[in-house]
Design a protein around this motif. Structure first.
Motif, mmCIF file in Angstrom:
data_model
loop_
_atom_site.group_PDB
_atom_site.id
_atom_site.type_symbol
_atom_site.label_atom_id
_atom_site.label_comp_id
_atom_site.label_asym_id
_atom_site.label_seq_id
_atom_site.Cartn_x
_atom_site.Cartn_y
_atom_site.Cartn_z
ATOM 1 N N VAL A 393 0.818 -1.210 0.000
ATOM 2 C CA VAL A 393 0.000 0.000 0.000
ATOM 3 C C VAL A 393 0.855 1.265 0.000
ATOM 4 C CG1 VAL A 393 -1.722 1.297 1.298
ATOM 5 C CG2 VAL A 393 -1.921 -1.171 1.099
ATOM 6 N N ALA A 394 1.970 1.260 0.731
ATOM 7 C CA ALA A 394 2.802 2.464 0.803
ATOM 8 C C ALA A 394 3.321 2.884 -0.572
ATOM 9 C CB ALA A 394 3.953 2.247 1.790
ATOM 10 N N PRO A 395 3.863 1.967 -1.384
ATOM 11 C CA PRO A 395 4.271 2.400 -2.742
ATOM 12 C C PRO A 395 3.092 2.827 -3.604
ATOM 13 C CG PRO A 395 5.363 0.346 -2.134
ATOM 14 C CD PRO A 395 4.304 0.590 -1.106
ATOM 15 N N TRP A 396 1.937 2.187 -3.440
ATOM 16 C CA TRP A 396 0.764 2.580 -4.229
ATOM 17 C C TRP A 396 0.379 4.034 -3.937
ATOM 18 C CZ3 TRP A 396 -4.019 4.017 -2.118
ATOM 19 C CH2 TRP A 396 -5.043 4.227 -3.041
ATOM 20 N N LEU A 397 0.492 4.432 -2.685
ATOM 21 C CA LEU A 397 0.068 5.769 -2.304
ATOM 22 C C LEU A 397 0.897 6.844 -2.996
ATOM 23 C CD1 LEU A 397 -1.888 7.300 -0.407
ATOM 24 C CD2 LEU A 397 -0.084 7.260 1.318
ATOM 25 N N HIS A 433 -3.954 10.745 -2.411
ATOM 26 C CA HIS A 433 -3.876 11.222 -1.037
ATOM 27 C C HIS A 433 -5.066 12.112 -0.708
ATOM 28 C CE1 HIS A 433 -2.049 12.901 2.617
ATOM 29 N NE2 HIS A 433 -1.237 11.868 2.570
ATOM 30 N N ARG A 434 -5.443 12.974 -1.649
ATOM 31 C CA ARG A 434 -6.542 13.905 -1.388
ATOM 32 C C ARG A 434 -7.872 13.176 -1.281
ATOM 33 N NH1 ARG A 434 -8.042 17.555 1.664
ATOM 34 N NH2 ARG A 434 -9.615 19.004 0.846
ATOM 35 N N VAL A 435 -8.089 12.161 -2.106
ATOM 36 C CA VAL A 435 -9.334 11.391 -2.023
ATOM 37 C C VAL A 435 -9.448 10.724 -0.661
ATOM 38 C CG1 VAL A 435 -10.527 9.344 -2.901
ATOM 39 C CG2 VAL A 435 -9.618 11.040 -4.495
ATOM 40 N N LEU A 436 -8.363 10.129 -0.199
ATOM 41 C CA LEU A 436 -8.400 9.492 1.118
ATOM 42 C C LEU A 436 -8.616 10.524 2.219
ATOM 43 C CD1 LEU A 436 -5.530 6.859 0.778
ATOM 44 C CD2 LEU A 436 -7.993 6.536 0.461
ATOM 45 N N LEU A 505 -10.860 5.419 -5.755
ATOM 46 C CA LEU A 505 -11.918 4.818 -4.930
ATOM 47 C C LEU A 505 -12.000 3.315 -5.162
ATOM 48 C CD1 LEU A 505 -14.773 7.480 -5.230
ATOM 49 C CD2 LEU A 505 -13.306 7.017 -3.261
ATOM 50 N N ALA A 506 -11.909 2.886 -6.428
ATOM 51 C CA ALA A 506 -11.980 1.456 -6.728
ATOM 52 C C ALA A 506 -10.757 0.724 -6.194
ATOM 53 C CB ALA A 506 -12.118 1.251 -8.237
ATOM 54 N N GLU A 507 -9.567 1.299 -6.373
ATOM 55 C CA GLU A 507 -8.349 0.637 -5.933
ATOM 56 C C GLU A 507 -8.250 0.598 -4.413
ATOM 57 O OE1 GLU A 507 -5.925 2.124 -9.923
ATOM 58 O OE2 GLU A 507 -5.371 2.887 -7.946
ATOM 59 N N LEU A 513 -8.197 -0.536 1.918
ATOM 60 C CA LEU A 513 -8.135 0.743 2.623
ATOM 61 C C LEU A 513 -9.527 1.218 3.002
ATOM 62 C CD1 LEU A 513 -5.468 2.500 0.403
ATOM 63 C CD2 LEU A 513 -5.204 1.936 2.811
ATOM 64 N N THR A 514 -10.497 0.841 2.217
ATOM 65 C CA THR A 514 -11.892 1.143 2.530
ATOM 66 C C THR A 514 -12.677 -0.148 2.609
ATOM 67 O OG1 THR A 514 -12.429 1.413 0.177
ATOM 68 C CG2 THR A 514 -11.788 3.385 1.392
ATOM 69 N N GLY A 515 -13.721 -0.127 3.383
ATOM 70 C CA GLY A 515 -14.638 -1.240 3.477
ATOM 71 C C GLY A 515 -16.052 -0.736 3.296
ATOM 72 N N ARG A 516 -16.731 -1.244 2.266
ATOM 73 C CA ARG A 516 -18.085 -0.786 1.922
ATOM 74 C C ARG A 516 -18.111 0.716 1.622
ATOM 75 N NH1 ARG A 516 -22.200 -4.270 5.809
ATOM 76 N NH2 ARG A 516 -21.162 -6.293 5.495
ATOM 77 N N GLY A 517 -16.995 1.217 1.084
ATOM 78 C CA GLY A 517 -16.921 2.612 0.697
ATOM 79 C C GLY A 517 -16.494 3.564 1.788
ATOM 80 N N ALA A 518 -16.317 3.084 3.013
ATOM 81 C CA ALA A 518 -15.903 3.945 4.129
ATOM 82 C C ALA A 518 -14.445 3.674 4.467
ATOM 83 C CB ALA A 518 -16.778 3.694 5.353
ATOM 84 N N LEU A 519 -13.749 4.697 4.911
ATOM 85 C CA LEU A 519 -12.331 4.574 5.222
ATOM 86 C C LEU A 519 -12.150 3.771 6.502
ATOM 87 C CD1 LEU A 519 -9.774 5.706 3.815
ATOM 88 C CD2 LEU A 519 -9.715 7.442 5.595
#
Length: 862
Positions: A393-397, A433-436, A505-507, A513-519
């Motif tokens: 996840v860290a490299p993806w970010l 980063h901004r989306v999260l 959002l999809a990734e 990182l999200t579950g059911r659309g929530a962080l």
């Protein structure tokens, strides 16, 4: 710059410091404090490459087209609307005029509250300068945002009356003011001024429009919000003629008319934009769940991520697909990978890019180049599950490679391949980063409405050209053929930042990182790090901070992941059920002995003759397999499984295959006879050399596969006749580093660099604006540098060294670059002068023969 010019510049600096209004952007910057300059350089880091010599150079660089475009692209929607309003306002514009352009006649408390901060922001970024009574937009920004026939304004406004009538004959101008009911004037300038005054007078303009027919008003209504241009015929309809005769429509060419800016502003009620947006859209929640449900769902997907990555790379243990000549994977190989993972091709591309970005996958660099796991993959497998997830996840970010682009086309129409070039998009880390961060603004357990997230992102960074009106069209006569330009075009649905947000959002859901659309809670731990540090791989501090954030996230995730088990449940139908994730040695051994049949909460393995033969080929004996199953099964070993192992082991190695080009030998000649009689062996080119030996035209590997396909269990042997053991040793690439993110412009400077840059700019500015004494005799000056003889130069610097005073010198370095400096000489000897350089803020030594001249500073500047 000569001495007289420098004196004038110094006097300007004194006047500015005394409170006089600045006359240039350089003067405005000179009046700032160090914190103001640091804020400018922080907001626009491109101005630091390289560090400007003085404030005049900084102001010049801040007005270049490339820098201004970059700064405008990073403004939010209201700041951009404010700049657009200034571009259509008089230059300079008082603050009340700007406010009126944004609020209109009716006023708007939200705009009135937001505008002071927005103007301060534009001032901070040197896009606007001047006091409130004389606000000026930087010239380059005005050129970019002001209306023109080639580049319509985002406001939808057209040229002013003065601009539209610039090429009009004086007689025609007099006809227009006469038709508008104005007295004739003696010259076109006063006539244009009278017409402008009429159009800006609300009462008189209202009386003029009261005389217009409904059809003429309808024409104006269709042009008022832009585009303001329109085509007319050689014989326009009466409503258009009425408007043209009174200057409410002015000709641009023989067939084109334009609505003057003053008329449009009157019809709009004084507002430059149809819908100013002073307040950012609020991110709203679509649904709410208990935080524990969100964390559990995200943890389950995080575990699925680890299983998917492991399955993908394990299938490439002996080498993956070939690398295309242009780089990347072929479409066919991507489809095979998607089928093997049971996902869509787009999702498969994401998993591939995730592994590639984490450094777990690379090309081997051989002549026949193929993809394969890297040695880092083996180290990754040895980590605890939560840490393995954090390593992904860290490299993806912070990665700039964008899997969502796979399958699309580049600027040349070529298809973008997975793992190929041209997939880097510099804004990707910032958008992720901004989306999260926006998801984190909601309460724990709240799933955001994606539409509100996209709206917020579009407000923070409006897509380029999103607010511009449609291409220019204009009315002929009222009717169905008249264009109806009803306002600005909506935001482009395919702009890059919106697509990046959708993919994020999809990734994020795929990664857990999200579950059911929530962080999830463990995802919030990743947001403690500023993006500028996280996305700069060369910044050691940034890497440490990202590692710490990922470690906190792994700590929160670890308790939610299922515990690894050390046993399976053997069943009579030749299957084994793993009630959870298996520990590494058991999982590796069982993967050789059995095939995965299904996955889910429990993984089901199936034993087949082929899988048992695979285990025997790896060097295991039948007794080893029996002992292994008995040791790791919570249920007794079923009799059918024991029979299967013994039966395959009994036949395993009965046939021996070696390299002649290839041969088959067997102690039982009847078996060889059966093989020769089988039609399926025809392709192998077999012939009998001896009662127990067959020769083949195929190579040993093909011969092994062919006989196994016929139902036999041959074993390969070496030249000495020993059985070759095929252990599960995986093929790995040489050591590879993960791809480096492509920066989105210069990195944001840290506090130390900003302080040093401001100090250097201040020192250079003092040197450039210092007041010098006028010499007794005229001093020759070329290119702004003082010119004195060698004897005069030596005498002056020696005297300055004795008295400890500072002097102004002209200097030409070894490359021929000329500069002016203020130095305080300390020592003069051997043809060199050593002194403190106020411009560079350090002690330097200069050859005397490279000093073009020297002049003393005024007493009040010493």
């Amino acid at each position: 710059m000569g001495i007289g010019e420098l004196d004038r510049e110094a006097h300007v600096a004194e006047a500015t410091s005394a409170g006089a209004a600045p006359r240039t952007l350089a003067e405005a910057l000179r009046a700032r404090g160090d914190e103001g300059l640091a804020a400018l350089l922080r907001a626009r880091p491109d101005l630091l490459s390289p560090v400007p010599n003085d404030l005049t150079q900084l102001a010049t660089r801040a007005g270049t087209r490339g820098s201004v475009v970059r700064a405008l692209d990073r403004l939010d929607r209201f700041a951009l609307q404010t700049a657009e309003a200034l571009a259509v306002a008089p230059d300079p514009a008082p603050y009340p005029v700007l406010l009126a352009l944004l609020t209109g006649d009716e006023g708007d408390p939200a705009i009135e509250a937001a505008l002071p901060g927005t103007v301060a922001l534009l001032r901070e970024q040197a896009l606007v300068w001047g006091e409130d009574d004389r606000l000026r937009l930087v010239r380059t920004a005005r050129e970019l945002l002001a209306p023109s026939a080639q580049h319509p304004s985002p406001t939808g406004l057209g040229p002013t009356v003065a601009e539209a009538t610039a090429g009009m004959s004086p007689g025609r101008v007099q006809e227009i003011i006469a038709a508008a009911g104005l007295p004739p004037t003696h010259d076109p300038v006063s006539a244009v001024a009278a017409l402008t005054e009429l159009f800006t007078d609300r009462a008189r303009m209202g009386a003029l429009l009261d005389e217009a027919s409904p059809e003429a008003l309808s024409v104006l209504d269709r042009l008022v919000w832009g585009p303001p241009y329109g085509e007319v015929t050689a014989n326009p309809a009466p409503p258009v003629r009425w408007l043209r005769d009174r200057g409410l429509l002015l000709p641009v060419s023989a067939r084109t008319m334009v609505l003057p800016r003053e008329v449009a502003l009157h019809l709009r009620g004084g507002r430059a934009h149809r819908a100013p947006e002073p307040v950012a859209p609020v991110v709203e929640a679509a649904r709410e769940y208990r935080p524990q449900v969100v964390d559990s769902a995200a943890a389950g997907q995080a575990y699925a991520t680890l299983a998917t990555v492991e399955e993908l790379l394990k299938s490439w243990d002996q080498g993956g697909p070939q690398v295309l000549r242009a780089g990347g994977m072929s479409v066919r190989d991507l489809k095979r990978t998607a089928a093997a993972l049971d996902v869509t091709e787009q999702v498969a591309a994401f998993w591939l890019e995730l592994c590639f970005g984490a450094g777990l996958l690379a090309s081997d660099g051989e002549a026949d180049e193929r993809y394969a796991p890297t040695p880092a993959y083996d180290d990754w497998l040895d980590l605890p599950p939560a840490e393995r997830w954090a390593r992904l996840v860290a490299p993806w970010l912070t990665a700039t490679r964008t899997a969502g682009l796979v399958g699309g086309q580049d600027a040349k129409g070529r298809t973008l391949a997975a793992l190929g070039p041209d997939l880097d998009r510099a804004p990707a880390p910032e958008v992720r980063h901004r989306v999260l961060e926006l998801l984190a603004t909601l309460p724990p357990g709240a799933a955001a409405d994606p539409g509100t997230v996209f709206a917020r992102l579009r407000w923070e960074r409006p897509p380029r050209g999103a607010a511009q009106p449609a291409p220019p069209r204009a009315p002929q006569t009222p009717g169905a053929d008249d264009p109806a330009a009803t306002g600005p075009a909506p935001d482009a649905p395919g702009d890059l930042r919106s697509r990046l947000a959708r993919w994020t959002l999809a990734e994020a859901e795929l990664l857990g990182l999200t579950g059911r659309g929530a962080l999830a809670a463990h995802a919030r731990a990743l947001l403690n790090l500023p993006l500028a540090e996280a996305a700069t791989p060369a910044d050691h501090g940034g890497r440490v901070e990202l590692s710490v954030a990922a470690g906190r996230a792994a700590t929160l995730l670890a308790p939610l992941l299922p515990e690894a088990v050390d046993h399976v449940l053997l069943q009579a139908d030749l299957t084994a059920v793993a009630p959870g994730p298996l520990r590494r040695p058991l999982a590796d051994a069982l993967a050789v002995l059995a095939d995965v049949e299904s996955k889910g909460g429990a993984t089901v393995y199936r034993f087949t003759p082929g899988s048992v033969r695979r285990a025997l080929d790896s060097g295991r004996s039948a007794s080893d397999l029996h002992d292994f199953l008995a040791a790791h099964s919570r249920t007794p070993v079923p009799q059918p499984l024991a029979y299967l192992i013994d039966d395959v082991a009994r036949r395993h190695g009965h046939l021996r295959i070696g390299a002649a080009s290839a041969y088959v030998r067997c102690d039982d000649d009847t078996v060889l006879g059966e093989i020769l009689a089988d039609r399926r062996s025809a392709a192998l080119g077999l012939r009998r050399l001896a009662p127990t030996v067959l020769a083949a035209q195929a190579d040993p590997a093909s011969l092994l596969d062919g006989l196994r396909a016929m139902g036999y269990a041959p074993a390969a042997e070496s030249a000495e006749g020993d059985v070759l053991v095929t252990r599960a040793d995986a093929y790995r690439t040489p050591a590879r580093t993960a791809p480096v993110p492509v920066p989105d412009g210069p990195p944001v400077p840290d506090t130390t660099l900003l302080g040093a840059a401001v100090k250097a700019i201040r020192a250079g500015d003092r040197a450039a604006t210092a007041v010098r004494k006028e010499p007794a005799a005229p001093v020759a000056s070329t290119g702004g540098l003082p010119r004195t003889s060698a004897a005069e130069t030596l005498a002056t610097v020696q005297a300055a060294a004795l008295t400890g005073s500072a002097v102004w010198i002209g200097y030409v370095n070894a490359e021929g670059a000329a500069s002016q400096r203020v130095i305080a000489p300390v020592r003069v000897e051997g043809g060199f002068v050593t002194g403190y350089d106020h411009t560079a803020d350090e002690v330097r030594t200069y050859p005397l023969h490279r000093i073009t001249g020297v002049a003393e500073l005024a007493d009040d500047q010493v």
